[in-house]
Write an enzyme that holds these catalytic residues in place. Structure first.
Site, short mmCIF file in Angstrom:
data_model
loop_
_atom_site.label_atom_id
_atom_site.label_comp_id
_atom_site.label_asym_id
_atom_site.label_seq_id
_atom_site.Cartn_x
_atom_site.Cartn_y
_atom_site.Cartn_z
N GLY A 280 -17.98 -22.61 -11.35
CA GLY A 280 -18.55 -21.27 -11.51
C GLY A 280 -17.72 -20.56 -12.55
O GLY A 280 -16.58 -20.19 -12.29
N HIS A 281 -18.27 -20.43 -13.75
CA HIS A 281 -17.51 -19.84 -14.85
C HIS A 281 -18.11 -18.47 -15.19
O HIS A 281 -19.28 -18.36 -15.51
CB HIS A 281 -17.56 -20.76 -16.08
N GLY B 291 -8.40 -24.57 -10.34
CA GLY B 291 -9.70 -24.03 -10.74
C GLY B 291 -9.74 -22.51 -10.72
O GLY B 291 -8.79 -21.84 -10.28
N ASP B 292 -10.81 -21.94 -11.29
CA ASP B 292 -11.05 -20.49 -11.32
C ASP B 292 -9.97 -19.71 -12.06
O ASP B 292 -9.69 -18.56 -11.73
CB ASP B 292 -11.19 -19.94 -9.88
N GLU B 293 -9.37 -20.32 -13.05
CA GLU B 293 -8.26 -19.67 -13.77
C GLU B 293 -8.75 -18.60 -14.74
O GLU B 293 -7.96 -17.77 -15.21
CB GLU B 293 -7.46 -20.73 -14.56
N THR C 89 -16.96 -17.90 -7.14
CA THR C 89 -18.15 -17.65 -7.97
C THR C 89 -19.32 -18.50 -7.49
O THR C 89 -20.48 -18.10 -7.57
CB THR C 89 -17.83 -18.01 -9.45
N THR C 90 -19.03 -19.69 -6.97
CA THR C 90 -20.09 -20.60 -6.55
C THR C 90 -20.43 -20.44 -5.08
O THR C 90 -21.59 -20.43 -4.70
CB THR C 90 -19.65 -22.06 -6.85
N ARG D 14 -10.81 -16.76 -1.74
CA ARG D 14 -9.87 -17.75 -2.28
C ARG D 14 -8.50 -17.54 -1.65
O ARG D 14 -8.09 -16.40 -1.42
CB ARG D 14 -9.77 -17.60 -3.80
N LYS E 241 -11.37 -19.75 -17.15
CA LYS E 241 -11.77 -20.59 -18.29
C LYS E 241 -13.01 -20.02 -18.99
O LYS E 241 -13.09 -20.02 -20.21
CB LYS E 241 -12.10 -22.03 -17.81
N GLN F 46 -13.22 -27.02 -13.26
CA GLN F 46 -12.19 -27.17 -12.22
C GLN F 46 -10.79 -27.03 -12.85
O GLN F 46 -10.64 -26.30 -13.81
CB GLN F 46 -12.33 -28.51 -11.49
P1 GDP Z 1 -13.30 -20.10 -14.17
O1 GDP Z 1 -13.96 -20.94 -13.13
O2 GDP Z 1 -11.99 -20.66 -14.61
O3 GDP Z 1 -14.19 -19.80 -15.36
O4 GDP Z 1 -12.97 -18.71 -13.48
P2 GDP Z 1 -13.96 -17.84 -12.53
O5 GDP Z 1 -15.01 -17.24 -13.38
O6 GDP Z 1 -14.40 -18.65 -11.36
O7 GDP Z 1 -12.96 -16.77 -11.96
C1 GDP Z 1 -12.25 -15.91 -12.80
C2 GDP Z 1 -12.60 -14.46 -12.43
O8 GDP Z 1 -11.64 -13.60 -13.00
C3 GDP Z 1 -13.93 -14.00 -12.99
O9 GDP Z 1 -14.49 -13.07 -12.11
C4 GDP Z 1 -13.55 -13.32 -14.31
O10 GDP Z 1 -14.49 -12.33 -14.71
C5 GDP Z 1 -12.25 -12.69 -13.93
N1 GDP Z 1 -11.25 -12.58 -15.00
C6 GDP Z 1 -10.98 -13.42 -16.02
N2 GDP Z 1 -9.90 -13.02 -16.69
C7 GDP Z 1 -9.46 -11.90 -16.09
C8 GDP Z 1 -8.33 -11.03 -16.29
O11 GDP Z 1 -7.51 -11.22 -17.17
N3 GDP Z 1 -8.21 -9.98 -15.41
C9 GDP Z 1 -9.09 -9.74 -14.42
N4 GDP Z 1 -8.89 -8.69 -13.61
N5 GDP Z 1 -10.16 -10.52 -14.21
C10 GDP Z 1 -10.31 -11.60 -15.02
P1 IMO Z 2 -14.30 -23.97 -11.63
O1 IMO Z 2 -14.81 -24.80 -12.80
C1 IMO Z 2 -12.30 -23.93 -7.76
C2 IMO Z 2 -12.94 -27.39 -5.16
C3 IMO Z 2 -13.70 -27.10 -3.89
C4 IMO Z 2 -13.06 -28.10 -2.95
C5 IMO Z 2 -12.85 -29.30 -3.87
C6 IMO Z 2 -13.94 -30.36 -3.76
O2 IMO Z 2 -15.08 -22.76 -11.36
O3 IMO Z 2 -12.84 -23.74 -11.80
P2 IMO Z 2 -16.44 -30.46 -4.65
O4 IMO Z 2 -17.62 -29.60 -4.36
O5 IMO Z 2 -16.07 -30.54 -6.09
O6 IMO Z 2 -16.55 -31.83 -4.03
O7 IMO Z 2 -15.21 -29.76 -3.87
O8 IMO Z 2 -12.80 -28.81 -5.19
N1 IMO Z 2 -13.62 -26.97 -6.41
C7 IMO Z 2 -13.29 -25.88 -7.10
N2 IMO Z 2 -12.39 -24.91 -6.84
N3 IMO Z 2 -13.02 -23.89 -8.89
C8 IMO Z 2 -13.90 -24.87 -9.19
O9 IMO Z 2 -14.55 -24.95 -10.37
C9 IMO Z 2 -14.11 -25.90 -8.24
N4 IMO Z 2 -14.90 -26.98 -8.19
C10 IMO Z 2 -14.59 -27.63 -7.06
O10 IMO Z 2 -13.51 -25.78 -3.47
O11 IMO Z 2 -11.79 -27.65 -2.55
MG MG Z 3 -14.76 -20.74 -11.20
#
Ligand code: GDP
Ligand code: IMO
Ligand code: MG
Length: 441
Positions: A39-40, A11-13, A299-300, A305, A15, A224
């Site tokens: 949390g996107h 997650g949190d890549e 983010t959430t 991390r 997306k 995720q």
């Molecule tokens: P998601 O859950 O996959 O949508 O990712 P998150 O939003 O939770 O976390 C990604 C974080 O990295 C966010 O704060 C984005 O604004 C930031 N982000 C995305 N791409 C890049 C990048 O290429 N470089 C940097 N420095 N930040 C990035």
């Molecule tokens: P995005 O879409 C990162 C993780 C939680 C926990 C496990 C189970 O932003 O990538 P839950 O509340 O789903 O029962 O928690 O999954 N988790 C995430 N980690 N990014 C997320 O979403 C996540 N959604 C759930 O931290 O380890």
């Molecule tokens: Mg996220």
């Protein structure tokens, strides 16, 4: 073209950023799994949007935003989100649609999530406490489930809630020694949700199939990541839905054959929130360096991390089970300044020598694997073996062209492509839309 954007790690890549960029050429963006645990982040100019339930295409006007059947919807979070973005001048009138079959997250789900986690002590999963697990459990259990379509018949819902809350209260008081909750209070909230959401609730499967027939361009947004998938991730340290690309079809009723490209999103390193094995974790100054530079806080939930090196064994597994066509590699900028950068290319098993005097652990070179063991007992025995590459010092946050990246950064990407067998076609060098490099292979 129809694309599906999915996370290939935990997650949190990034997306949200990728979806926002690709949405420019889409008619519809679809959130098909998970709930407000997601949390996107989308950054537009000086504005930052943290989206939990609304599809990341929402910041672009005229795009239809669909929340489909497999999403668990917390109406309170969704209302907050709609209000927050309305303050930034974005209206959803006539372009947000929610599946009548999507399940509703209610207060007792969040409470159950919290009480169960607290009761587990050091064995807790580390959930987001957003009620996700309990809501999906009620969905699978059927008799205690509430769907968005149930808001259409309030009298029936009132009776149903009474039965459910009676049961939940028995569990809360007897198992957790907690105070009971009020069915009436939850019903009053549901009445207000009905007022707000009824115009948006439709059969989203029908809507999507009609849109496909009409030649609309659809972007499917995963939540995720593959390694958090209930069936194919690192169970039990996963979420409660099929968050791998395999969840896309069941998640919205559209077969994968209608998707032209599955784009897998990864970071140039690995992060994880919550508990569970993490072979490339760097619980040291390297992990801290990445956390600081990448702002790696949830983010959430705001939790720091866990950070570690890029794991090509894990990503290759996600690529294989998701039939991933291309990779979007985010946060390349974050690794700048490191003397050397590492990529895990293979796992070797740790062998315990219980009979030896020093109880040492050694690596068994003969038992190397490039197949990711999703079973956590096996994963806990895996030791990451790295390819170590020279780092780069240059600030790359303004680079627009792959050829202009420092040669060592280019080599790092080539290694990822070689080890995962997948082309890296999008490279993130910062959070903004403009900080993105596109590559045609
Ligand atoms: P998601 O859950 O996959 O949508 O990712 P998150 O939003 O939770 O976390 C990604 C974080 O990295 C966010 O704060 C984005 O604004 C930031 N982000 C995305 N791409 C890049 C990048 O290429 N470089 C940097 N420095 N930040 C990035
Ligand atoms: P995005 O879409 C990162 C993780 C939680 C926990 C496990 C189970 O932003 O990538 P839950 O509340 O789903 O029962 O928690 O999954 N988790 C995430 N980690 N990014 C997320 O979403 C996540 N959604 C759930 O931290 O380890
Ligand atoms: Mg996220």
């Amino acid at each position: 073209m129809n694309y599906c954007i999915v996370g290939l790690q935990w997650g949190d890549e990034g997306k949200g950023k990728v979806v926002d960029i690709l949405a420019e050429h889409s008619d519809i963006v679809v959130r098909y799994s998970g709930g407000s645990n997601a949390g996107h982040t989308v950054v537009v100019g000086d504005s930052k949007f943290a989206l939990h339930l609304l599809p990341s295409g929402v910041v672009r006007p005229n795009i239809n935003c669909i929340i489909t059947n497999a999403v668990v919807v917390d109406p309170e979070v969704l209302l907050n989100e709609i209000e927050t973005i309305a303050k930034k001048g974005i209206t959803l009138k006539g372009r947000l649609f929610i599946s009548e079959n999507a399940h509703v997250v209610l207060d007792y789900h969040k409470r159950e999530d919290q009480l169960r986690e607290e009761s587990l002590g050091k064995n807790k999963i580390g959930t987001t406490i957003r009620g996700i697990g309990p809501c999906y459990a009620d969905k699978a259990g059927r008799s205690h489930a509430v769907r968005m379509g149930d808001l259409r018949n309030l009298q029936q819902l009132k009776e149903k809630l009474q039965t459910i809350v009676n049961y939940k209260n028995k569990v809360f008081t007897a198992v957790y020694n907690a105070t009971p909750i009020s069915a009436d209070a939850i019903f009053e909230k549901c009445k207000s949700y009905a007022d707000r959401f009824l115009p948006f609730i439709i059969d989203t499967t029908e809507f999507l199939h009609n849109s496909i027939k009409d030649g609309k361009s659809i972007l499917f947004e995963g939540a995720q990541g593959t390694l958090l998938d209930l069936d194919h991730g690192t169970f039990p340290y996963v979420t409660s839905s099929n968050s791998s690309p395999l969840g896309m079809s069941a998640g919205c009723g559209v077969p994968a054959k209608y998707v032209d490209k599955f784009i897998g999103v990864v970071k140039a390193y690995t992060t994880r929130v919550g508990a569970g094995p993490f072979p490339t974790e760097q619980d040291n100054e390297i992990g801290q360096y990445i956390r600081d530079r990448g702002h790696e806080y949830g983010t959430t939930t705001g939790r720091p991390r866990r950070c570690g090196w890029f794991d090509a064994v894990a990503v290759s597994y996600s690529v294989r089970i998701g039939a991933i066509d291309e990779i979007a590699l985010m946060h390349l900028d974050t690794l700048a300044g490191l003397k050397e950068v590492k990529i895990c290319r293979v796992y070797s098993s740790i062998v315990h020598h219980p009979s030896s005097i020093d109880r040492r652990e050694t690596r068994d070179e003969g038992r190397e694997t490039t197949w990711f063991p999703a079973n956590i007992n096996k994963l806990a025995q895996a030791e990451a073996v790295y390819e170590t590459l020279p780092g780069w010092d240059e600030d790359i946050t303004d680079v627009k062209d792959f050829q202009k990246l420092p040669p060592n950064a280019q080599k790092f990407i080539s290694w990822i492509e070689k080890l995962t067998g997948t082309a890296v076609t999008i490279i993130g060098v910062g959070p903004k839309r403009s900080q993105t490099i596109f590559r045609i292979h």
